[in-house]
Design a protein around this motif. Sequence first.
Motif, PDB file in Angstrom:
ATOM      1  N   ALA A  38       0.808  -1.226   0.000  1.00  0.00           N
ATOM      2  CA  ALA A  38       0.000   0.000   0.000  1.00  0.00           C
ATOM      3  C   ALA A  38       0.838   1.270   0.000  1.00  0.00           C
ATOM      4  CB  ALA A  38      -0.933  -0.005   1.207  1.00  0.00           C
ATOM      5  N   LEU A  42       0.082   4.261  -2.670  1.00  0.00           N
ATOM      6  CA  LEU A  42      -0.624   5.468  -2.256  1.00  0.00           C
ATOM      7  C   LEU A  42       0.267   6.698  -2.349  1.00  0.00           C
ATOM      8  CD1 LEU A  42      -2.638   4.092   0.800  1.00  0.00           C
ATOM      9  CD2 LEU A  42      -3.524   4.696  -1.460  1.00  0.00           C
ATOM     10  N   LEU A 138     -13.479  -2.350  -1.271  1.00  0.00           N
ATOM     11  CA  LEU A 138     -13.018  -1.563  -0.130  1.00  0.00           C
ATOM     12  C   LEU A 138     -13.527  -2.144   1.180  1.00  0.00           C
ATOM     13  CD1 LEU A 138     -11.370   1.030   0.410  1.00  0.00           C
ATOM     14  CD2 LEU A 138     -13.520   2.290   0.350  1.00  0.00           C
ATOM     15  N   CYS A 161      -6.215   2.393   3.339  1.00  0.00           N
ATOM     16  CA  CYS A 161      -6.686   2.374   1.957  1.00  0.00           C
ATOM     17  C   CYS A 161      -8.051   3.018   1.799  1.00  0.00           C
ATOM     18  CB  CYS A 161      -6.727   0.934   1.425  1.00  0.00           C
ATOM     19  SG  CYS A 161      -5.120   0.143   1.416  1.00  0.00           S
ATOM     20  N   LEU A 199      -7.298   3.447  -6.863  1.00  0.00           N
ATOM     21  CA  LEU A 199      -7.634   2.820  -5.589  1.00  0.00           C
ATOM     22  C   LEU A 199      -8.132   1.393  -5.755  1.00  0.00           C
ATOM     23  CD1 LEU A 199      -7.781   3.137  -2.560  1.00  0.00           C
ATOM     24  CD2 LEU A 199     -10.058   4.162  -2.808  1.00  0.00           C
ATOM     25  N   LEU A 202      -5.436  -1.286  -6.069  1.00  0.00           N
ATOM     26  CA  LEU A 202      -4.771  -1.550  -4.794  1.00  0.00           C
ATOM     27  C   LEU A 202      -5.636  -2.449  -3.920  1.00  0.00           C
ATOM     28  CD1 LEU A 202      -2.572  -1.122  -2.683  1.00  0.00           C
ATOM     29  CD2 LEU A 202      -3.737   1.004  -2.017  1.00  0.00           C
ATOM     30  N   CYS A 203      -6.928  -2.130  -3.819  1.00  0.00           N
ATOM     31  CA  CYS A 203      -7.832  -2.961  -3.014  1.00  0.00           C
ATOM     32  C   CYS A 203      -7.895  -4.384  -3.558  1.00  0.00           C
ATOM     33  CB  CYS A 203      -9.220  -2.346  -2.977  1.00  0.00           C
ATOM     34  SG  CYS A 203      -9.325  -0.779  -2.071  1.00  0.00           S
TER      35      CYS A 203
END
Length: 218
Positions: A38, A42, A138, A161, A199, A202-203
């Motif tokens: 992460a 990010l 998420l 996140c 995003l 990444l999730c």
Amino acid sequence: MASLRRNYRGKIMSVGANPFAKGNDDPQMLLILAQGVALPHLSGVLRLALQRADVHWVQKKLGGAELAAVRELGRAQDRIVQRFGERVVSGFERLQGGTGAMPIAGMQLGQVSDDSLVEQMTAQEMIERLTKANQPALGQLGQRLARLAGRDRLQPQEYPCHPQFIVEALNASLVGLPVTIDALVVVYRCLEQELAGGLRPLCDRLNTDLGAAGVLGS
């Protein structure tokens, strides 16, 4: 002979092995591995957002105090990204410790002013849009991180996140810098544009990796 490396506790593992593989039942290590995924992602998203904001300001041809303020923000990009990364690390460290919500030193707005209302409304709308757009991934990630932290559930500001954590961490990273409300709104919008495409991957990546380690998301 297979290449070897040491994990955070000095144990030996194969370089080619998937550290998230099923059978890794150490929550602390899995949280550290999740942080390792992460943090650069990010931080990279934030840097792109700040660069996008720079382009916006150049095209707008600002002058006077507003120009001086955005130039200072431009010079402070590395510091902002570093501070932001520190907040992400702190968030994961608090999950490892099983503690409560992480206090965020956001924009100290004091009295409710027109600027503070604009800031709050812009931030809240951004958080709501990004949260809705990135469900159910998420929510599943939040459940997995809660299990690793030994908690029933996490508040949005507790896991790095979530859009709310990201916005509050950004605000904390801007403390002490000459941020006008117009500049802050531009940064928010640029960050939302980057997160709109950044995003979900990444999730999905963390859900896949933690799922492979046997951490359930529901």
